[in-house]
Motif scaffolding. Structure first.
Motif, PDB file in Angstrom:
ATOM      1  N   ALA A   1     -17.460  14.719  39.946  1.00  0.00           N
ATOM      2  CA  ALA A   1     -16.130  14.911  40.530  1.00  0.00           C
ATOM      3  C   ALA A   1     -15.928  16.351  41.006  1.00  0.00           C
ATOM      4  N   GLY A   2     -16.994  17.162  40.931  1.00  0.00           N
ATOM      5  CA  GLY A   2     -16.901  18.547  41.383  1.00  0.00           C
ATOM      6  C   GLY A   2     -16.244  19.480  40.375  1.00  0.00           C
ATOM      7  N   ILE A   3     -16.241  19.066  39.103  1.00  0.00           N
ATOM      8  CA  ILE A   3     -15.631  19.891  38.048  1.00  0.00           C
ATOM      9  C   ILE A   3     -16.732  20.524  37.205  1.00  0.00           C
ATOM     10  N   SER A   4     -16.739  21.841  37.141  1.00  0.00           N
ATOM     11  CA  SER A   4     -17.706  22.555  36.298  1.00  0.00           C
ATOM     12  C   SER A   4     -17.100  22.784  34.923  1.00  0.00           C
ATOM     13  N   HIS A   5     -17.960  23.084  33.955  1.00  0.00           N
ATOM     14  CA  HIS A   5     -17.444  23.379  32.610  1.00  0.00           C
ATOM     15  C   HIS A   5     -18.333  24.407  31.932  1.00  0.00           C
ATOM     16  N   HIS A   6     -17.768  25.097  30.967  1.00  0.00           N
ATOM     17  CA  HIS A   6     -18.618  25.889  30.084  1.00  0.00           C
ATOM     18  C   HIS A   6     -18.163  25.684  28.640  1.00  0.00           C
ATOM     19  N   VAL A   7     -19.136  25.744  27.741  1.00  0.00           N
ATOM     20  CA  VAL A   7     -18.861  25.503  26.327  1.00  0.00           C
ATOM     21  C   VAL A   7     -18.311  26.787  25.707  1.00  0.00           C
ATOM     22  N   ILE A   8     -17.189  26.651  25.010  1.00  0.00           N
ATOM     23  CA  ILE A   8     -16.589  27.794  24.309  1.00  0.00           C
ATOM     24  C   ILE A   8     -17.227  27.890  22.927  1.00  0.00           C
ATOM     25  N   THR A   9     -17.890  28.993  22.675  1.00  0.00           N
ATOM     26  CA  THR A   9     -18.594  29.153  21.401  1.00  0.00           C
ATOM     27  C   THR A   9     -17.898  30.217  20.546  1.00  0.00           C
ATOM     28  N   GLY A  10     -18.447  30.426  19.384  1.00  0.00           N
ATOM     29  CA  GLY A  10     -17.867  31.408  18.464  1.00  0.00           C
ATOM     30  C   GLY A  10     -17.146  30.714  17.324  1.00  0.00           C
ATOM     31  N   PRO A  11     -17.081  31.368  16.174  1.00  0.00           N
ATOM     32  CA  PRO A  11     -16.447  30.754  15.001  1.00  0.00           C
ATOM     33  C   PRO A  11     -14.931  30.698  15.131  1.00  0.00           C
ATOM     34  N   VAL A  12     -14.317  29.784  14.407  1.00  0.00           N
ATOM     35  CA  VAL A  12     -12.855  29.754  14.316  1.00  0.00           C
ATOM     36  C   VAL A  12     -12.475  29.975  12.854  1.00  0.00           C
ATOM     37  N   GLY A  13     -11.272  30.513  12.652  1.00  0.00           N
ATOM     38  CA  GLY A  13     -10.797  30.728  11.287  1.00  0.00           C
ATOM     39  C   GLY A  13     -10.606  29.403  10.571  1.00  0.00           C
ATOM     40  N   HIS A  14     -11.014  29.350   9.319  1.00  0.00           N
ATOM     41  CA  HIS A  14     -10.883  28.117   8.533  1.00  0.00           C
ATOM     42  C   HIS A  14      -9.465  28.046   7.957  1.00  0.00           C
ATOM     43  N   VAL A  15      -8.611  27.271   8.596  1.00  0.00           N
ATOM     44  CA  VAL A  15      -7.216  27.158   8.180  1.00  0.00           C
ATOM     45  C   VAL A  15      -6.950  25.814   7.525  1.00  0.00           C
ATOM     46  N   PHE A  16      -7.467  24.743   8.136  1.00  0.00           N
ATOM     47  CA  PHE A  16      -7.194  23.388   7.654  1.00  0.00           C
ATOM     48  C   PHE A  16      -8.449  22.787   7.019  1.00  0.00           C
ATOM     49  N   PRO A  17      -8.271  21.956   5.997  1.00  0.00           N
ATOM     50  CA  PRO A  17      -9.447  21.306   5.417  1.00  0.00           C
ATOM     51  C   PRO A  17      -9.845  20.059   6.214  1.00  0.00           C
ATOM     52  N   TYR A  18     -11.092  20.008   6.637  1.00  0.00           N
ATOM     53  CA  TYR A  18     -11.641  18.811   7.274  1.00  0.00           C
ATOM     54  C   TYR A  18     -13.160  18.914   7.235  1.00  0.00           C
ATOM     55  N   ASN A  19     -13.843  17.878   7.668  1.00  0.00           N
ATOM     56  CA  ASN A  19     -15.301  17.840   7.598  1.00  0.00           C
ATOM     57  C   ASN A  19     -15.912  18.757   8.657  1.00  0.00           C
ATOM     58  N   ARG A  20     -16.382  19.925   8.228  1.00  0.00           N
ATOM     59  CA  ARG A  20     -16.934  20.900   9.175  1.00  0.00           C
ATOM     60  C   ARG A  20     -18.386  20.600   9.548  1.00  0.00           C
ATOM     61  N   LEU A  21     -18.929  19.525   9.001  1.00  0.00           N
ATOM     62  CA  LEU A  21     -20.269  19.104   9.418  1.00  0.00           C
ATOM     63  C   LEU A  21     -20.195  18.236  10.678  1.00  0.00           C
ATOM     64  N   SER A  22     -18.981  17.827  11.031  1.00  0.00           N
ATOM     65  CA  SER A  22     -18.808  17.039  12.258  1.00  0.00           C
ATOM     66  C   SER A  22     -19.232  17.870  13.465  1.00  0.00           C
ATOM     67  N   SER A  23     -19.804  17.190  14.457  1.00  0.00           N
ATOM     68  CA  SER A  23     -20.222  17.869  15.678  1.00  0.00           C
ATOM     69  C   SER A  23     -19.027  17.966  16.625  1.00  0.00           C
ATOM     70  N   ILE A  24     -18.446  19.163  16.722  1.00  0.00           N
ATOM     71  CA  ILE A  24     -17.256  19.381  17.548  1.00  0.00           C
ATOM     72  C   ILE A  24     -17.587  20.383  18.646  1.00  0.00           C
ATOM     73  N   GLU A  25     -17.211  20.043  19.881  1.00  0.00           N
ATOM     74  CA  GLU A  25     -17.461  20.949  21.004  1.00  0.00           C
ATOM     75  C   GLU A  25     -16.189  21.127  21.820  1.00  0.00           C
ATOM     76  N   MET A  26     -15.985  22.367  22.262  1.00  0.00           N
ATOM     77  CA  MET A  26     -14.830  22.664  23.095  1.00  0.00           C
ATOM     78  C   MET A  26     -15.310  23.214  24.433  1.00  0.00           C
ATOM     79  N   ILE A  27     -14.765  22.669  25.510  1.00  0.00           N
ATOM     80  CA  ILE A  27     -15.192  23.119  26.837  1.00  0.00           C
ATOM     81  C   ILE A  27     -13.979  23.529  27.671  1.00  0.00           C
ATOM     82  N   GLN A  28     -14.210  24.447  28.604  1.00  0.00           N
ATOM     83  CA  GLN A  28     -13.191  24.826  29.578  1.00  0.00           C
ATOM     84  C   GLN A  28     -13.660  24.329  30.948  1.00  0.00           C
TER      85      GLN A  28
END
Length: 332
Positions: A302-329
């Motif tokens: 569709a002509g949309i580019s993306h890049h993956v946002i990397t780097g750690p995030v502060g641990h505020v909420f409890p959840y399964n951090r072994l889950s594979s989570i990716e954030m893109i712009q």
């Protein structure tokens, strides 16, 4: 004071700090209804072995089942019953019976289970985002009535990058029960926030949760909850919203709706009335790599580019951090 006396004082102070941290963990896990196995039971057991006193259990009770937040927004009856049973099991092995522990259990034993419960997610400022959620992960034909990991991750990222939302108009796609958006409204000072979803039951619960957390159209930020069907949304709708930032969490899970989502994102990126395109952030828990790969491929088509946002995030909420989570712009 002698070196030995100083050492003893330091050890006592460290134990107090440790206990305070452990109590916070018990509270954090309890109100978000985390798995009981994730609680710091080992520390409690060691404390009981060394002190033979129910004092620490009493402190845990005050921060959980007897806390005012529990009276106002209680976790599910079944969860409280299981939690108290775990406390009793450890208490029985380590110290004298604690009356208020058995009183608390008697209260929930006589309470009927419901299909809904409250989960509260504690913010770094000490306030809580309390949400009415369904007990079942899938109910009423949707997965949108509970909070998922990517929403928690995106909320943590927002808390670390508040400037990405401050003074902006933010549109959230697939808001679900509202965790990410409410966290941003409470902590990141957007000028306007538009929650959106399309399932009637989800919208009903979302509106209730927005009100529950004190957000209204009359307050700052200006908040609205809108029905947004990805298959019928128009560029005109997006122009009227005029979003500077668009976010979505856990919306890439069903291969049947990926095409509609990509079309929607294309419209959003085309509809900007200014020269500056909106910042579009998509956060996903990658449960099915094939579906996620197809999403990225369709973005490219569709002509949309993306890049993956990397780097750690502060641990505020409890959840399964072994889950594979990716954030893109996304970019055009």
């Amino acid at each position: 004071m002698s070196k030995m006396g100083l050492s003893g004082q330091e050890s006592s102070d460290q134990t107090k700090v440790k206990k305070t941290d452990i109590l916070k963990d018990f509270q954090l896990f309890f109100f978000s209804m985390s798995r009981l196995a994730s609680f710091p039971w080992t520390f409690l057991e060691k404390d009981l072995q060394s002190n033979k006193s129910p004092e620490f259990i009493s402190d845990i009770l005050k921060q959980t089942c007897l806390h005012s937040l529990c009276r106002k927004f209680p976790p599910s009856v079944r969860y409280r019953r299981l939690f108290l049973s775990e406390l009793i099991r450890r208490e029985a092995a380590g110290c004298d019976p604690l009356d208020e522990l058995y009183d608390a259990l008697a209260e929930v034993v006589g309470t009927e289970d419901t299909t809904e419960c409250y989960k509260s997610y504690l913010l770094p400022c000490g306030e809580a985002v309390s949400l009415l959620e369904n007990v079942a992960l899938i109910s009423e034909g949707t997965t949108g009535l509970v909070t998922w990991e990517a929403a928690l991750y995106l909320a943590e990222w927002a808390l670390d990058h508040q400037q990405a939302f401050t003074g902006r108009t933010v549109l959230e796609l697939g808001s679900g029960v509202g965790l990410t958006g409410i966290t941003i409204c409470r902590s990141c000072s957007p000028s306007r926030f538009v929650f959106s979803d399309c399932h009637p039951s989800v919208l009903q619960k979302l509106r209730a949760n927005v009100q529950l957390n004190g957000l209204t159209e009359q307050m700052s930020p200006t908040v609205s909850v809108e029905e947004l069907d990805w298959t019928t949304a128009t560029e005109e709708q997006f122009k009227q919203i005029g979003a500077d930032t668009v976010i979505a969490a856990d919306v890439v899970y069903d291969p049947d709706i990926v095409g509609s989502l990509v079309k929607l994102l294309s419209q959003i990126l085309r509809s900007s009335s200014s020269e500056v395109l909106p910042e579009v952030l998509i956060c996903s828990t990658i449960r099915n790599p094939e579906t996620y790969s197809s999403f990225k491929q369709q973005l490219g088509n569709a002509g949309i580019s993306h890049h993956v946002i990397t780097g750690p995030v502060g641990h505020v909420f409890p959840y399964n951090r072994l889950s594979s989570i990716e954030m893109i712009q996304l970019y055009r």
